[in-house]
Design a protein around this motif. Structure first.
Motif, PDB file in Angstrom:
ATOM      1  N   GLY A  76     -33.691  15.721  34.981  1.00  0.00           N
ATOM      2  CA  GLY A  76     -33.781  14.302  35.250  1.00  0.00           C
ATOM      3  C   GLY A  76     -33.957  13.991  36.723  1.00  0.00           C
ATOM      4  O   GLY A  76     -34.628  14.722  37.462  1.00  0.00           O
ATOM      5  N   PHE A  77     -33.314  12.917  37.161  1.00  0.00           N
ATOM      6  CA  PHE A  77     -33.580  12.368  38.482  1.00  0.00           C
ATOM      7  C   PHE A  77     -33.208  13.323  39.608  1.00  0.00           C
ATOM      8  O   PHE A  77     -33.964  13.492  40.578  1.00  0.00           O
ATOM      9  N   ILE A  78     -32.056  13.971  39.517  1.00  0.00           N
ATOM     10  CA  ILE A  78     -31.616  14.890  40.581  1.00  0.00           C
ATOM     11  C   ILE A  78     -32.628  16.016  40.756  1.00  0.00           C
ATOM     12  O   ILE A  78     -32.983  16.392  41.880  1.00  0.00           O
ATOM     13  N   GLY A  79     -33.121  16.553  39.672  1.00  0.00           N
ATOM     14  CA  GLY A  79     -34.122  17.608  39.757  1.00  0.00           C
ATOM     15  C   GLY A  79     -35.409  17.134  40.398  1.00  0.00           C
ATOM     16  O   GLY A  79     -36.046  17.874  41.145  1.00  0.00           O
ATOM     17  N   ARG A  80     -35.789  15.872  40.145  1.00  0.00           N
ATOM     18  CA  ARG A  80     -37.031  15.345  40.707  1.00  0.00           C
ATOM     19  C   ARG A  80     -36.936  15.142  42.217  1.00  0.00           C
ATOM     20  O   ARG A  80     -37.954  15.142  42.909  1.00  0.00           O
ATOM     21  N   ILE A  81     -35.726  14.932  42.737  1.00  0.00           N
ATOM     22  CA  ILE A  81     -35.572  14.774  44.189  1.00  0.00           C
ATOM     23  C   ILE A  81     -34.953  16.030  44.805  1.00  0.00           C
ATOM     24  O   ILE A  81     -34.259  15.965  45.816  1.00  0.00           O
TER      25      ILE A  81
END
Length: 451
Positions: free
Chosen positions: A189-194
């Motif tokens: 999710g989001f953490i992986g994308r940033i």
């Protein structure tokens, strides 16, 4: 309609399978939240790449907001997208600085002057696509050529990691790289994308901690150009910076030799824009082909406007397309809000000084991943389009061009004009490919690049 959105349902909920279309919105508090999320999604790359190019990150953040709003107006609100800092220009910018005096105000002006001209070329290409059709671009830059240019832009930057960043703190570079690996893969999710941003922040904090525990480091210092003893993190400029104020704008200085070094990036930006617009069309189930030319031209205009005041080149961001896919909210209202938030960020010089204090070793750890990922996107284009490398027309010029870029190999034309690395490799790839197709008596390839 460019401005003005219809409320979707009750403005609070989405039924299974429903999406918020570009001309729709949820309640305004929710849209502010989505806008802030888009800022966070673009933030890592949009300030990392200006750092790598030795441009002011505050100007880049602020002008990315301006460019995004311009983009939305030009495409009439039909293509939701955020314009962040482009990585495709990094190689050309580094080559310009090597030839024009390094990190100096005069070199800064030459860099942004070259980027400005490239933006004009990109805008003209967008106009050509709009009036003549997207197939014009595909004939000149078929998948084998586009993939090669994207690949050599990424891999052609390997020497920057090896010669500039990694030697500044090799152990911190390695640690930052490993942390970024783990975050990108282990967190969904989001953490992986940033993950790139998380790795950079972690490396920054660890470098600061190492200074406190182990003292200064003796290594290559990019500021002095030699090996000396210095702190990994120098926050003196942060303490001196104001909380509120305009970033450091500067005007462009156009030099023909510098322009040639960044023009190859235009090919990558055309392919990137077309791919992103088509991806948005697929997700929203709308025909956006009539707006492809507008999108490319809008990106070029955004680059012209940002570089005219000392900002970074722009491109549509896959990170934000990923956010839309995850949230199912494609409203352009969120992007207008994101643009305004980015402009406000740019009005904080202290933030810009903090970003500029990022240690070189940390940049080495994240750029080795970024450059590699850019290069492999070229391979992805080849795979998706089933490029045949058993064919020497494909294999010979592509292989030669990539090696010239990775070298980087320099071809001296005159004392004042020379081709090097990515620019030289791109010319060999594009010119060599079409020359060999002509010799082989083959018609122009018109297969469409995968998005």
């Amino acid at each position: 309609m460019v401005l003005g959105w219809t409320k979707h349902g009750d403005g609070k909920h989405l039924a299974p399978g429903e999406v918020v279309r570009p001309d729709e919105r949820l309640t305004w508090p929710r849209m502010v939240g989505f806008g802030a999320q888009h800022v966070i999604a673009m933030f890592g790359a949009t300030f990392v790449f200006p750092l790598v190019m030795d441009l002011d990150p505050n100007v880049a953040i602020m002008m990315s907001g301006v460019a995004t709003i311009l983009f939305l107006l030009i495409v009439k609100g039909k293509v939701p997208s955020y314009l962040g800092t482009s990585a495709s220009f990094v190689g050309g910018v580094i080559a310009i600085r090597a030839l024009m005096g390094g990190d100096t105000p005069a070199a800064d002006a030459i860099v942004t002057g070259a980027i400005l001209v490239a933006g004009i070329v990109l805008a003209l290409a967008g106009l050509a696509i709009h009036f003549l059709g997207v197939q014009v671009i595909h004939r000149i830059f078929p998948p084998v050529v586009t993939g090669a240019v994207v690949m050599l832009i990424g891999f052609g930057l390997a020497f920057v990691v090896a010669d500039v960043y990694w030697p500044q703190d090799q152990w911190m570079a390695l640690i930052t790289m490993v942390i970024t690996f783990v975050v990108i893969v282990a967190f969904k999710g989001f953490i992986g994308r940033i993950g790139i941003l998380v790795g950079l922040v972690a490396g920054f904090l660890l470098s600061w901690g190492f200074d406190k525990v182990f003292g200064n480091i003796t290594a290559f210092n990019a500021a002095t150009g030699k090996i000396d003893t210095h702190p990994r993190v120098n926050l003196s400029s942060v303490a001196q910076a104001d909380w509120i104020g305009l970033p450091s704008f500067h005007g462009p200085d156009i030099r023909f030799g510098a322009v040639l070094l960044v023009l190859p990036a235009v090919i990558a930006l055309i392919a990137e824009n077309i791919g992103h617009v088509k991806a948005v069309g697929e997700m929203t189930k709308t025909d956006v082909d009539p707006y492809v030319g507008r999108a490319v031209a809008a990106d070029g205009i955004g680059t012209v406007v940002t570089s005219a005041v000392g900002g970074s080149p722009t491109t549509t961001y896959a990170e934000n397309i990923g956010v839309m896919a995850a949230t199912r909210v494609y409203s352009t209202a969120a992007y207008y809000i994101a643009g305004v938030i980015a402009i406000l960020f740019g009005l904080c010089p202290k933030f810009g000084a903090l970003v500029a204090a990022t240690p070189g070793g940390v940049l080495g750890g994240v750029t080795v991943i970024l450059y590699g990922m850019i290069g492999l996107l070229g391979a992805k284009i080849w795979v998706e389009n089933r490029v045949d490398f058993a064919d020497p027309v494909n294999m010979v010029p592509i292989g030669a061009g990539i090696i010239l870029a990775i070298g980087p190999v320099e071809q001296i034309i005159t004392e004042e004009f020379r081709l090097q690395g990515i620019a030289f490799g791109t010319i060999v790839v594009v010119g060599g490919y079409h020359l060999l197709r002509w010799i082989a008596g083959r018609p122009a390839e018109i297969r469409e690049t995968a998005g």
